[in-house]
Design a protein around this motif. Structure first.
Motif, PDB file in Angstrom:
ATOM      1  N   THR A   1     -22.184 -12.121  32.962  1.00 23.62           N
ATOM      2  CA  THR A   1     -21.885 -12.521  34.336  1.00 23.62           C
ATOM      3  C   THR A   1     -22.488 -13.871  34.693  1.00 23.62           C
ATOM      4  O   THR A   1     -22.297 -14.345  35.814  1.00 23.62           O
ATOM      5  N   ASP A   2     -23.227 -14.475  33.762  1.00 24.79           N
ATOM      6  CA  ASP A   2     -23.883 -15.748  34.068  1.00 24.79           C
ATOM      7  C   ASP A   2     -22.952 -16.939  33.918  1.00 24.79           C
ATOM      8  O   ASP A   2     -23.333 -18.069  34.227  1.00 24.79           O
ATOM      9  N   ILE A   3     -21.743 -16.729  33.439  1.00 21.30           N
ATOM     10  CA  ILE A   3     -20.726 -17.778  33.346  1.00 21.30           C
ATOM     11  C   ILE A   3     -19.566 -17.375  34.259  1.00 21.30           C
ATOM     12  O   ILE A   3     -19.078 -16.239  34.171  1.00 21.30           O
ATOM     13  N   PRO A   4     -19.117 -18.260  35.150  1.00 21.72           N
ATOM     14  CA  PRO A   4     -17.990 -17.915  36.028  1.00 21.72           C
ATOM     15  C   PRO A   4     -16.769 -17.454  35.224  1.00 21.72           C
ATOM     16  O   PRO A   4     -16.518 -17.951  34.116  1.00 21.72           O
ATOM     17  N   ALA A   5     -16.034 -16.519  35.790  1.00 23.63           N
ATOM     18  CA  ALA A   5     -14.900 -15.919  35.082  1.00 23.63           C
ATOM     19  C   ALA A   5     -13.886 -16.964  34.614  1.00 23.63           C
ATOM     20  O   ALA A   5     -13.384 -16.889  33.492  1.00 23.63           O
ATOM     21  N   ALA A   6     -13.594 -17.945  35.464  1.00 20.62           N
ATOM     22  CA  ALA A   6     -12.607 -18.958  35.092  1.00 20.62           C
ATOM     23  C   ALA A   6     -13.083 -19.774  33.894  1.00 20.62           C
ATOM     24  O   ALA A   6     -12.310 -20.084  32.991  1.00 20.62           O
ATOM     25  N   ASP A   7     -14.369 -20.101  33.871  1.00 18.30           N
ATOM     26  CA  ASP A   7     -14.917 -20.861  32.742  1.00 18.30           C
ATOM     27  C   ASP A   7     -14.907 -20.026  31.470  1.00 18.30           C
ATOM     28  O   ASP A   7     -14.547 -20.520  30.389  1.00 18.30           O
ATOM     29  N   LEU A   8     -15.297 -18.772  31.596  1.00 20.66           N
ATOM     30  CA  LEU A   8     -15.345 -17.893  30.431  1.00 20.66           C
ATOM     31  C   LEU A   8     -13.946 -17.738  29.825  1.00 20.66           C
ATOM     32  O   LEU A   8     -13.764 -17.821  28.606  1.00 20.66           O
TER      33      LEU A   8
ATOM     34  N   ALA B   1     -11.464 -19.856  30.178  1.00 27.04           N
ATOM     35  CA  ALA B   1     -11.053 -21.154  29.637  1.00 27.04           C
ATOM     36  C   ALA B   1     -11.633 -21.376  28.240  1.00 27.04           C
ATOM     37  O   ALA B   1     -10.946 -21.867  27.342  1.00 27.04           O
ATOM     38  N   PHE B   2     -12.908 -20.998  28.045  1.00 27.77           N
ATOM     39  CA  PHE B   2     -13.527 -21.150  26.728  1.00 27.77           C
ATOM     40  C   PHE B   2     -12.774 -20.320  25.690  1.00 27.77           C
ATOM     41  O   PHE B   2     -12.451 -20.799  24.598  1.00 27.77           O
ATOM     42  N   VAL B   3     -12.500 -19.070  26.038  1.00 25.97           N
ATOM     43  CA  VAL B   3     -11.831 -18.177  25.090  1.00 25.97           C
ATOM     44  C   VAL B   3     -10.402 -18.649  24.822  1.00 25.97           C
ATOM     45  O   VAL B   3      -9.928 -18.631  23.680  1.00 25.97           O
ATOM     46  N   LEU B   4      -9.718 -19.103  25.871  1.00 23.84           N
ATOM     47  CA  LEU B   4      -8.349 -19.597  25.715  1.00 23.84           C
ATOM     48  C   LEU B   4      -8.296 -20.726  24.686  1.00 23.84           C
ATOM     49  O   LEU B   4      -7.442 -20.726  23.788  1.00 23.84           O
ATOM     50  N   ARG B   5      -9.220 -21.680  24.807  1.00 25.57           N
ATOM     51  CA  ARG B   5      -9.236 -22.795  23.858  1.00 25.57           C
ATOM     52  C   ARG B   5      -9.641 -22.335  22.454  1.00 25.57           C
ATOM     53  O   ARG B   5      -9.167 -22.880  21.463  1.00 25.57           O
ATOM     54  N   MET B   6     -10.495 -21.346  22.370  1.00 30.33           N
ATOM     55  CA  MET B   6     -10.893 -20.834  21.055  1.00 30.33           C
ATOM     56  C   MET B   6      -9.701 -20.252  20.306  1.00 30.33           C
ATOM     57  O   MET B   6      -9.618 -20.337  19.080  1.00 30.33           O
ATOM     58  N   THR B   7      -8.756 -19.679  21.035  1.00 29.90           N
ATOM     59  CA  THR B   7      -7.588 -19.084  20.370  1.00 29.90           C
ATOM     60  C   THR B   7      -6.722 -20.145  19.693  1.00 29.90           C
ATOM     61  O   THR B   7      -5.924 -19.827  18.810  1.00 29.90           O
ATOM     62  N   GLU B   8      -6.846 -21.398  20.121  1.00 29.28           N
ATOM     63  CA  GLU B   8      -6.040 -22.480  19.560  1.00 29.28           C
ATOM     64  C   GLU B   8      -6.856 -23.407  18.666  1.00 29.28           C
ATOM     65  O   GLU B   8      -6.336 -24.398  18.161  1.00 29.28           O
ATOM     66  N   SER B   9      -8.144 -23.093  18.486  1.00 29.09           N
ATOM     67  CA  SER B   9      -9.040 -24.031  17.808  1.00 29.09           C
ATOM     68  C   SER B   9      -8.580 -24.369  16.394  1.00 29.09           C
ATOM     69  O   SER B   9      -8.664 -25.522  15.967  1.00 29.09           O
ATOM     70  N   TRP B  10      -8.084 -23.390  15.648  1.00 25.43           N
ATOM     71  CA  TRP B  10      -7.659 -23.647  14.278  1.00 25.43           C
ATOM     72  C   TRP B  10      -6.253 -24.223  14.238  1.00 25.43           C
ATOM     73  O   TRP B  10      -5.974 -25.152  13.483  1.00 25.43           O
ATOM     74  N   LEU B  11      -5.380 -23.702  15.073  1.00 27.99           N
ATOM     75  CA  LEU B  11      -3.982 -24.131  15.038  1.00 27.99           C
ATOM     76  C   LEU B  11      -3.785 -25.548  15.561  1.00 27.99           C
ATOM     77  O   LEU B  11      -2.813 -26.212  15.200  1.00 27.99           O
TER      78      LEU B  11
END
Length: 200
Positions: free
Chosen positions: A143-150, A152-162
């Motif tokens: 909960t220490d990271i705002p939901a939108a930021d969390l 966004a981080f995960v969204l970009r991680m899904t594309e990191s390799w591709l």
């Protein structure tokens, strides 16, 4: 059937024609972006009369919006956010983007050329963020990271390799999209997302 009846044009299936035009438009926009896409080529790809494209979709902007909406709905269906499970979402989205290269290219063009979000996109992201917020309130994720930021981080991680630079993909040696390498990346992605979202 008489010869005259055989020669008579069959009624056009509007739903099928719209689907063909939408499929052709998706391929065209993915290849050339919004600015480079051509209505003539879209109609030719679909094997349809150009006039029907304007009848069914209005203009090029509205056609692009229809493609974006279809892609948004496809990703929502392929990678749901059940109970705010970011780990499952990340793996599902990675698998979808891997299997649908046009979706990857379209997303890149979309971010580059069309910065104003559609109502469908806004609604989709709002629903995702709310699911993360709900999971945070339930104590399932940090909960220490705002939901939108969390998210966004995960969204970009899904594309990191591709979407990694070609030099980075080549640096690992071998085929970066081989079944073995994809399996390794999927496992790495899952571990990284789990590490990110767990309560510290």
């Amino acid at each position: 059937m008489s010869e005259a009846a055989a020669r008579k044009p069959r009624p056009r299936n509007a739903a099928a024609t719209k689907a063909l035009l939408l499929e052709a438009a998706t391929a065209e926009f993915a290849e050339y972006g919004f600015a480079g896409a051509r209505i003539d080529r879209i109609a030719e790809r679909a094997g349809a009369n150009k006039r029907l494209l304007y009848v069914y979709f209005g203009d090029k902007n509205q056609l692009f919006d229809a493609v974006v909406q279809e892609q948004t709905e496809a990703v929502l269906e392929a990678a749901p956010m059940d109970e705010g499970d970011l780990r499952a979402f990340a793996i599902a989205r990675f698998d979808y983007m891997l299997a649908n290269p046009d979706a990857r290219r379209l997303a890149a063009w979309r971010a580059f050329e069309q910065t104003k979000p559609s109502d469908a996109e806004r609604g989709a992201f709002r629903a995702r963020i709310e699911a993360v917020e709900k999971a945070q309130r339930a104590g399932r994720i940090r909960t220490d990271i705002p939901a939108a930021d969390l998210f966004a981080f995960v969204l970009r991680m899904t594309e990191s390799w591709l979407s990694a630079p070609p030099a980075l993909l080549a640096a690992g040696g071998g085929d970066p999209l081989s079944a073995k390498r994809i399996q390794q990346h999927r496992a790495a992605l899952e571990a990284a997302v789990r590490s990110l979202v767990e309560q510290p």
